[in-house]
Design a protein around this motif. Structure first.
Motif, mmCIF file in Angstrom:
data_model
loop_
_atom_site.group_PDB
_atom_site.id
_atom_site.type_symbol
_atom_site.label_atom_id
_atom_site.label_comp_id
_atom_site.label_asym_id
_atom_site.label_seq_id
_atom_site.Cartn_x
_atom_site.Cartn_y
_atom_site.Cartn_z
ATOM 1 N N UNK A 154 45.262 -8.453 50.002
ATOM 2 C CA UNK A 154 44.007 -7.800 49.840
ATOM 3 C C UNK A 154 44.329 -6.268 49.623
ATOM 4 N N UNK A 155 45.056 -5.730 50.366
ATOM 5 C CA UNK A 155 45.151 -4.252 50.234
ATOM 6 C C UNK A 155 45.825 -3.855 48.730
ATOM 7 N N UNK A 156 46.977 -4.665 48.410
ATOM 8 C CA UNK A 156 47.849 -4.479 47.251
ATOM 9 C C UNK A 156 46.696 -4.735 45.861
ATOM 10 N N UNK A 157 45.744 -5.675 46.443
ATOM 11 C CA UNK A 157 44.911 -5.894 45.223
ATOM 12 C C UNK A 157 43.764 -4.649 44.862
ATOM 13 N N UNK A 158 43.480 -4.197 45.928
ATOM 14 C CA UNK A 158 42.349 -3.168 45.929
ATOM 15 C C UNK A 158 43.048 -1.952 45.313
ATOM 16 N N UNK A 159 44.124 -1.829 45.637
ATOM 17 C CA UNK A 159 44.959 -0.508 45.373
ATOM 18 C C UNK A 159 45.152 -0.692 43.744
ATOM 19 N N UNK A 160 45.084 -1.919 43.497
ATOM 20 C CA UNK A 160 45.282 -1.940 41.786
ATOM 21 C C UNK A 160 44.111 -2.513 41.026
ATOM 22 N N UNK A 161 42.924 -2.065 41.803
ATOM 23 C CA UNK A 161 41.599 -2.410 41.190
ATOM 24 C C UNK A 161 41.265 -3.856 40.909
ATOM 25 N N UNK A 162 41.614 -4.824 42.032
ATOM 26 C CA UNK A 162 41.424 -5.996 41.766
ATOM 27 C C UNK A 162 40.508 -6.417 42.918
ATOM 28 N N UNK B 216 49.817 -10.321 41.168
ATOM 29 C CA UNK B 216 48.406 -9.919 40.467
ATOM 30 C C UNK B 216 48.344 -10.516 39.072
ATOM 31 N N UNK B 217 47.299 -11.017 38.718
ATOM 32 C CA UNK B 217 47.218 -11.951 37.451
ATOM 33 C C UNK B 217 47.098 -11.104 36.259
ATOM 34 N N UNK B 218 48.080 -11.452 35.093
ATOM 35 C CA UNK B 218 47.938 -10.986 34.020
ATOM 36 C C UNK B 218 46.852 -11.273 32.923
ATOM 37 N N UNK C 31 43.855 -11.081 42.044
ATOM 38 C CA UNK C 31 44.948 -11.615 42.431
ATOM 39 C C UNK C 31 45.348 -12.795 42.666
ATOM 40 N N UNK C 32 46.447 -13.523 42.800
ATOM 41 C CA UNK C 32 46.676 -14.931 43.070
ATOM 42 C C UNK C 32 47.741 -15.002 44.259
#
Ligand code: COA
Length: 164
Positions: free
Chosen positions: A99-107, A66-68, A74-75
């Motif tokens: 994609x799932x972990x991005x979405x669950x982290x509001x990315x 996940x990009x800081x 997300x990258x």
């Protein structure tokens, strides 16, 4: 039986690193990019780094984070699938897990890049719904960013907007 029914995708562990880098030259058609896949990803980025296995055999992996710097992105740093198991949906499955972990982290944006010589990767990303960023150069008719990761090493930059 569908090959995808046999696939188990799990978060990577530090002990997976050695196996992943050992298969990379073969999976990348002889190019050895394994020095870019550091063990630190398997230690400190394991919520966004996955391996795909059939029984206990490695058939795919994805290294991401996940990009800081960009709080909405997300990258995907590297992803690969065993040559014998390609075009069966494993790459898509790995990307969807990310994609799932991005979405669950509001990315809602996923980024990635590849070399302009890697036509396979360009085709794959386009099939996966990524667009190519305009960049500041053209190689083989493809827009590239000339100095993205280092000087004089053009990269094709991809971006995908995730469905909400
Ligand atoms: C790129 C790679 C990960 C794709 O994995 P894969 O499991 O074969 O991909 P999938 O089967 O999930 O394919 C997903 C989509 O991409 C398409 N696709 C996959 N390989 C393709 C190719 N060589 N040419 C055109 N389209 C391709 C599939 O047709 C599918 O699209 P569709 O569902 O609309 O038909 C795999 O080819 C690979 O490991 N290549 C070498 C390493 C590399 O270059 N990685 C690049 C990412 S860093």
């Amino acid at each position: 039986m569908n090959i995808l029914d046999e696939i188990n995708i799990r978060n990577a562990r530090p002990s997976d690193h050695e196996n992943v880098v050992s298969v990379m030259p073969d999976w990348w058609g002889g190019r050895d990019l394994s020095s870019s896949v550091l063990k630190v990803f398997f230690i400190h980025f394991n919520k966004t780094t996955y391996v795909a296995e059939i029984k206990d055999d490695l058939v795919g992996f994805l290294v991401g984070f996940l990009s800081q710097s960009e709080e909405n992105a997300g990258y995907i740093h590297f992803a690969g699938v065993h040559p014998h198991y390609r075009e069966a949906g494993i790459g898509r499955l790995l990307f969807q897990r990310f994609y799932g972990v991005c979405k669950s982290n509001r990315r809602s944006i996923v980024r990635s890049c590849t070399s302009p010589i890697n036509k396979l990767s360009i085709n794959f990303h386009q099939r996966m719904g990524f667009i190519i960023e305009p960049g500041d150069g053209i190689v083989d008719g493809v827009p590239v960013t000339l100095n993205y990761l280092r000087k004089n090493d053009p990269k094709v930059l991809f971006r995908k907007e995730l469905d909400r």
